[in-house]
Each structure stands twice: as C-alpha cells, then as structure tokens.
Design a protein around this motif. Structure first.
Motif, mmCIF file in Angstrom:
data_model
loop_
_atom_site.group_PDB
_atom_site.id
_atom_site.type_symbol
_atom_site.label_atom_id
_atom_site.label_comp_id
_atom_site.label_asym_id
_atom_site.label_seq_id
_atom_site.Cartn_x
_atom_site.Cartn_y
_atom_site.Cartn_z
ATOM 1 N N ILE A 84 0.828 -1.209 0.000
ATOM 2 C CA ILE A 84 0.000 0.000 0.000
ATOM 3 C C ILE A 84 0.861 1.256 0.000
ATOM 4 C CG2 ILE A 84 -1.697 1.317 1.325
ATOM 5 C CD1 ILE A 84 -2.760 -1.375 2.380
ATOM 6 N N ASP A 85 0.534 2.184 -0.876
ATOM 7 C CA ASP A 85 1.131 3.516 -0.874
ATOM 8 C C ASP A 85 0.227 4.402 -0.013
ATOM 9 O OD1 ASP A 85 2.418 5.886 -1.349
ATOM 10 O OD2 ASP A 85 1.900 6.002 -3.471
ATOM 11 N N GLN A 86 0.688 4.681 1.202
ATOM 12 C CA GLN A 86 -0.130 5.395 2.180
ATOM 13 C C GLN A 86 -0.666 6.710 1.618
ATOM 14 O OE1 GLN A 86 -1.369 4.421 4.876
ATOM 15 N NE2 GLN A 86 -1.208 5.857 6.592
ATOM 16 N N GLY A 87 -1.993 6.858 1.690
ATOM 17 C CA GLY A 87 -2.633 8.080 1.231
ATOM 18 C C GLY A 87 -2.887 8.131 -0.259
ATOM 19 N N SER A 88 -2.455 7.095 -0.983
ATOM 20 C CA SER A 88 -2.684 7.055 -2.426
ATOM 21 C C SER A 88 -3.524 5.841 -2.805
ATOM 22 C CB SER A 88 -1.352 7.022 -3.173
ATOM 23 O OG SER A 88 -1.555 6.857 -4.564
ATOM 24 N N THR A 89 -3.006 4.627 -2.541
ATOM 25 C CA THR A 89 -3.750 3.409 -2.877
ATOM 26 C C THR A 89 -4.440 2.806 -1.659
ATOM 27 O OG1 THR A 89 -1.806 2.007 -2.524
ATOM 28 C CG2 THR A 89 -2.150 2.889 -4.745
ATOM 29 N N GLY A 90 -4.227 3.392 -0.502
ATOM 30 C CA GLY A 90 -4.870 2.876 0.700
ATOM 31 C C GLY A 90 -4.446 3.646 1.922
ATOM 32 N N TRP A 91 -4.954 3.185 3.053
ATOM 33 C CA TRP A 91 -4.615 3.828 4.320
ATOM 34 C C TRP A 91 -4.367 2.746 5.359
ATOM 35 C CZ3 TRP A 91 -4.197 9.127 4.494
ATOM 36 C CH2 TRP A 91 -3.840 9.660 5.738
ATOM 37 N N MET A 92 -3.253 2.878 6.081
ATOM 38 C CA MET A 92 -2.902 1.938 7.142
ATOM 39 C C MET A 92 -2.880 2.670 8.475
ATOM 40 S SD MET A 92 0.231 -0.077 5.235
ATOM 41 C CE MET A 92 0.936 1.488 4.660
ATOM 42 N N ASP A 93 -3.491 2.031 9.469
ATOM 43 C CA ASP A 93 -3.508 2.631 10.800
ATOM 44 C C ASP A 93 -3.820 1.533 11.808
ATOM 45 O OD1 ASP A 93 -4.603 4.285 13.204
ATOM 46 O OD2 ASP A 93 -3.862 5.810 11.816
ATOM 47 N N ASP A 94 -3.298 1.685 13.017
ATOM 48 C CA ASP A 94 -3.648 0.739 14.080
ATOM 49 C C ASP A 94 -5.125 0.843 14.438
ATOM 50 O OD1 ASP A 94 -1.128 -0.450 14.414
ATOM 51 O OD2 ASP A 94 -0.440 1.239 15.627
ATOM 52 N N ASN A 95 -5.733 1.963 14.105
ATOM 53 C CA ASN A 95 -7.184 2.149 14.234
ATOM 54 C C ASN A 95 -7.787 1.807 12.874
ATOM 55 O OD1 ASN A 95 -9.836 3.126 14.276
ATOM 56 N ND2 ASN A 95 -9.323 4.811 15.648
ATOM 57 N N LEU A 96 -8.290 0.582 12.732
ATOM 58 C CA LEU A 96 -8.787 0.117 11.433
ATOM 59 C C LEU A 96 -10.002 0.907 10.978
ATOM 60 C CD1 LEU A 96 -8.215 -1.984 9.231
ATOM 61 C CD2 LEU A 96 -9.779 -3.542 10.404
ATOM 62 N N GLN A 97 -10.811 1.379 11.907
ATOM 63 C CA GLN A 97 -11.974 2.183 11.534
ATOM 64 C C GLN A 97 -11.540 3.496 10.881
ATOM 65 O OE1 GLN A 97 -15.449 1.982 13.895
ATOM 66 N NE2 GLN A 97 -15.771 4.198 13.905
ATOM 67 N N LEU A 98 -10.526 4.130 11.462
ATOM 68 C CA LEU A 98 -9.994 5.354 10.859
ATOM 69 C C LEU A 98 -9.417 5.061 9.484
ATOM 70 C CD1 LEU A 98 -9.106 8.320 10.958
ATOM 71 C CD2 LEU A 98 -7.023 7.564 12.145
ATOM 72 N N ALA A 99 -8.698 3.955 9.361
ATOM 73 C CA ALA A 99 -8.116 3.583 8.074
ATOM 74 C C ALA A 99 -9.204 3.411 7.018
ATOM 75 C CB ALA A 99 -7.305 2.307 8.213
ATOM 76 N N ALA A 100 -10.326 2.764 7.390
ATOM 77 C CA ALA A 100 -11.421 2.549 6.440
ATOM 78 C C ALA A 100 -12.051 3.871 6.016
ATOM 79 C CB ALA A 100 -12.466 1.632 7.066
ATOM 80 N N GLN A 101 -12.237 4.768 6.957
ATOM 81 C CA GLN A 101 -12.831 6.067 6.644
ATOM 82 C C GLN A 101 -11.913 6.896 5.755
ATOM 83 O OE1 GLN A 101 -13.421 7.204 10.723
ATOM 84 N NE2 GLN A 101 -15.568 6.556 10.743
ATOM 85 N N GLN A 102 -10.604 6.835 6.016
ATOM 86 C CA GLN A 102 -9.652 7.583 5.193
ATOM 87 C C GLN A 102 -9.549 6.979 3.792
ATOM 88 O OE1 GLN A 102 -9.362 10.538 7.231
ATOM 89 N NE2 GLN A 102 -7.471 10.459 6.042
ATOM 90 N N ALA A 103 -9.581 5.658 3.695
ATOM 91 C CA ALA A 103 -9.498 5.008 2.390
ATOM 92 C C ALA A 103 -10.661 5.411 1.494
ATOM 93 C CB ALA A 103 -9.461 3.489 2.562
ATOM 94 N N LEU A 104 -11.787 5.689 2.103
ATOM 95 C CA LEU A 104 -12.985 6.069 1.341
ATOM 96 C C LEU A 104 -12.779 7.369 0.564
ATOM 97 C CD1 LEU A 104 -15.922 5.158 0.825
ATOM 98 C CD2 LEU A 104 -16.590 6.492 2.839
ATOM 99 N N THR A 105 -11.811 8.178 0.986
ATOM 100 C CA THR A 105 -11.582 9.476 0.336
ATOM 101 C C THR A 105 -10.588 9.400 -0.815
ATOM 102 O OG1 THR A 105 -9.714 10.117 1.774
ATOM 103 C CG2 THR A 105 -11.936 10.553 2.595
ATOM 104 N N LEU A 106 -10.001 8.239 -1.070
ATOM 105 C CA LEU A 106 -8.900 8.139 -2.028
ATOM 106 C C LEU A 106 -9.386 7.906 -3.461
ATOM 107 C CD1 LEU A 106 -6.434 6.009 0.130
ATOM 108 C CD2 LEU A 106 -6.597 8.496 -0.080
ATOM 109 N N ASN A 107 -8.483 8.152 -4.391
ATOM 110 C CA ASN A 107 -8.787 8.093 -5.820
ATOM 111 C C ASN A 107 -8.653 6.650 -6.332
ATOM 112 O OD1 ASN A 107 -8.896 8.322 -8.615
ATOM 113 N ND2 ASN A 107 -7.771 10.249 -8.649
ATOM 114 N N LYS A 108 -9.730 6.128 -6.891
ATOM 115 C CA LYS A 108 -9.707 4.752 -7.399
ATOM 116 C C LYS A 108 -8.712 4.579 -8.545
ATOM 117 C CE LYS A 108 -14.300 3.136 -6.053
ATOM 118 N NZ LYS A 108 -15.414 2.272 -6.478
#
Length: 344
Positions: free
Chosen positions: A281-305
C-alpha cells in the motif's frame, strides 16, 4: 527446462498460495518450461484437523520419490512444509539434490491462534525445514526481515502479481445495499482476523466474499453483515468493482494477494500497518494503514480509485514468474546419478 513444484496447498483450496502457484506454473509453461506439480491430488489424503477443506497426503514418500526419480528435473521447488514438502525435502537430502523452498504463510502465528504452542517452537521447526534449501523465497522485504530476525538465512524476495485481464473495474455488479460498501474477501477463518472488520462501526454496508471454517458461526453472530459466499474470476471482479473500500484486517499474511486484486478493481485498501500491507500500500494514495482500522477505512474512502488501478497494473504475473525462474535455476544443477537407482 524441467521444473517440479511440490505443494501441500492446491485446488480445490481457494487462497493466495494456490493462486500464486497456479499462475506461476502457467507462466513458466508459457516461457517454454516443462512444469510438473506434485500436489495432494496424486495421493490418498485425510482432512486437516480443524480445517477439513485442506487435504493432507498420507505417507506420500514412496510415490513422491518415484515421481522425482523418473522426472529428473533441472530444478525442484518445495512450496510448503506439509507432508509432501517433508517427503520431497527428505528425498532431496538423501540424494544430495539441491532445491529451493518458499515461505507463504506465517504458520507459527496461525498455529498459535488455534493451539497453545509457543512461537519459538514453531519457528525452530520451520528454520530446520528451510535451512538446507539453496534459498527460501518470501513475498516481501518485510517478511524477509522477519525471518532473518528468527535466525533464517538465504532468504530472498519473490514478489506477487495480479491478472488485470480478470481483475479490472469494468462491469461492476449493482449491489442493492446502502452505500458506501466496505468489503473483505478471502478465507473466512480465525487467522484472517476478520472479526476486526465485522466489529467496525461504519456507515453503509459491510460485505464478506469468501468461504471458510468460520463462516457459519460468523453469519449468526453478525446478522447485519452480508456474507456472499465464494466468488471466482470475472464474477468476483464484478462484485469487488461494485464496492467502495477493501478492508484487510489480517495481521498474519505474508503478502495479501487479495490486496492487489482489490486495487485492480479500483478499491482503495484499509489495513493495519503490518507485514503485507506495508509492502504493497502507498499510504494516502492506494490505501490507508492505521492501528485504528476504523480510521483507516474512513480515510481510504476518500482516495482516488484511478491510483489503485494504475498501481495494480505495475505488478504483473509475467514479471514475478520471471523472478521465480531466475531464482530456481541459479546454482541449481541436474540431480546426481545416484538419484536414479533408488528402490521404491
């Protein structure tokens, strides 16, 4: 060249190991190699305890030895540490035939989830298994570092690919579910940490694609989650393309082939920052990684497909199969003459 790949993981199992070996076989054949797969399908088997969909070969040595003797391969690769892998390793050592191995699954961590066996014991077993190999192939740099920290040597990286002819964003299925749709696909089993996804408080819908030993009990416990069962090929790609974010809760995968497949269908990925995701995963581009998986899911929703689709396209099966090919033949000679005379 004649190549033999020995694996305890094979069809009808559906997982990343089987897909990786199947694709590698197909591409090696397209390169002009003669590839023989030695799998449980050639042997009498019993179901694996606690995981009946996995079949284990019963006393395979004599038949396996006959195949290895008759085939006279230029290269032997042992992909798993089960009964077939053990038998192939024994034969190679007995006849002084060089071989390579691969490490696909964080077996010690998986086993620890199912039984109170210390990680140090499991790693000692695996270290002994892989030590005689010319090289042990792992899917990522972080997995290489992990094994080296446990005393493994001769560990090299062999990457993974994705079939973008199958996994692509076209023809998304129309899912009659509240948006956004967060999806997980793969084997529904305890080692995949799937409950971390199911417990998330997310808007829209949660969808699980796949089958496994824990599916029935999880369906009862999480009635608001849609369990679609196993999907394959273009149908699977269409289901993925109809979703919005791929959630990958596993902390024990060595790679996570499904991550690339989801990206190829246009899905940003939410994951923990662990081995596998951190290599893909390219953080902030192709996905979001975080120890808080809920935050990661919410942030991933904002990314460009489109960024996900582009990245997946850079990882071809041709490239990773060529990489495997080079590591197989480097310093791997013909079997010695005494291998021909074994009585079986």
């Amino acid at each position: 060249m004649k190549i033999i790949i020995v694996t305890d993981a094979w069809e009808p199992q559906v997982n990343g190991v089987v897909r990786t070996l199947g694709k590698t076989r197909d591409y090696l054949k397209s390169f002009g190699h003669d590839v023989t797969m030695i799998t449980p399908q050639r042997f009498k088997t019993v179901p694996c305890p606690s995981y009946p969909s996995i079949r284990l070969a019963i006393l395979p040595y004599r038949k396996l030895a006959r195949i290895l003797r008759d085939k006279q391969a230029n290269a032997i690769h042992i992909a798993t540490e089960g009964p077939l892998g053990q038998a192939a390793r024994r034969w190679c050592l007995r006849h002084h035939v060089r071989f390579t191995t691969s490490y696909h699954t964080q077996f010690p961590e998986y086993l620890r989830l199912r039984a109170p066996i210390p990680l140090s014991w499991s790693y000692a077993f695996l270290r002994r298994f892989h030590q005689p190999a010319e090289r042990t192939l792992v899917p990522t740099k972080s997995q290489q570092t992990r094994l080296q920290s446990h005393g493994f040597d001769k560990v090299e990286v062999w990457g993974r690919g994705v079939d973008t002819q199958v996994f692509q964003p076209e023809n998304p299925v129309t899912l009659d579910l509240p948006k956004p749709i967060f999806v997980n696909m793969g084997r529904v089993a305890v080692e995949k940490n799937i409950e971390a996804f199911l417990d998330l408080d997310l808007p829209g819908s949660k969808l699980v694609i796949g089958d496994g030993p824990d599916k029935a009990q999880l369906e009862k416990r999480y009635p608001d989650v849609v369990f679609a069962g196993a999907k394959f090929g273009e149908e699977l790609a269409s289901w993925l393309a109809g979703c919005d974010v791929f959630v990958f809760p596993s902390k024990t995968d060595t790679f996570g082939l499904v991550i690339l497949e989801a990206m190829a269908c246009g899905l940003p990925v939410a994951a923990y920052p662990v081995t596998g995701p951190i290599d893909i995963i390219d953080q902030g581009s192709t996905g979001w990684m975080d120890d808080n998986l809920q935050l990661a899911a919410q942030q991933a929703l904002t990314l460009n497909k489109a960024d996900c689709i582009y990245f997946a396209g850079l990882n071809s099966w041709t490239a990773c199969s060529r990489e495997f090919e080079s590591k197989m033949f480097n310093n791997t000679p013909e079997p010695p003459a005494n291998a021909l005379t074994e009585v079986v």
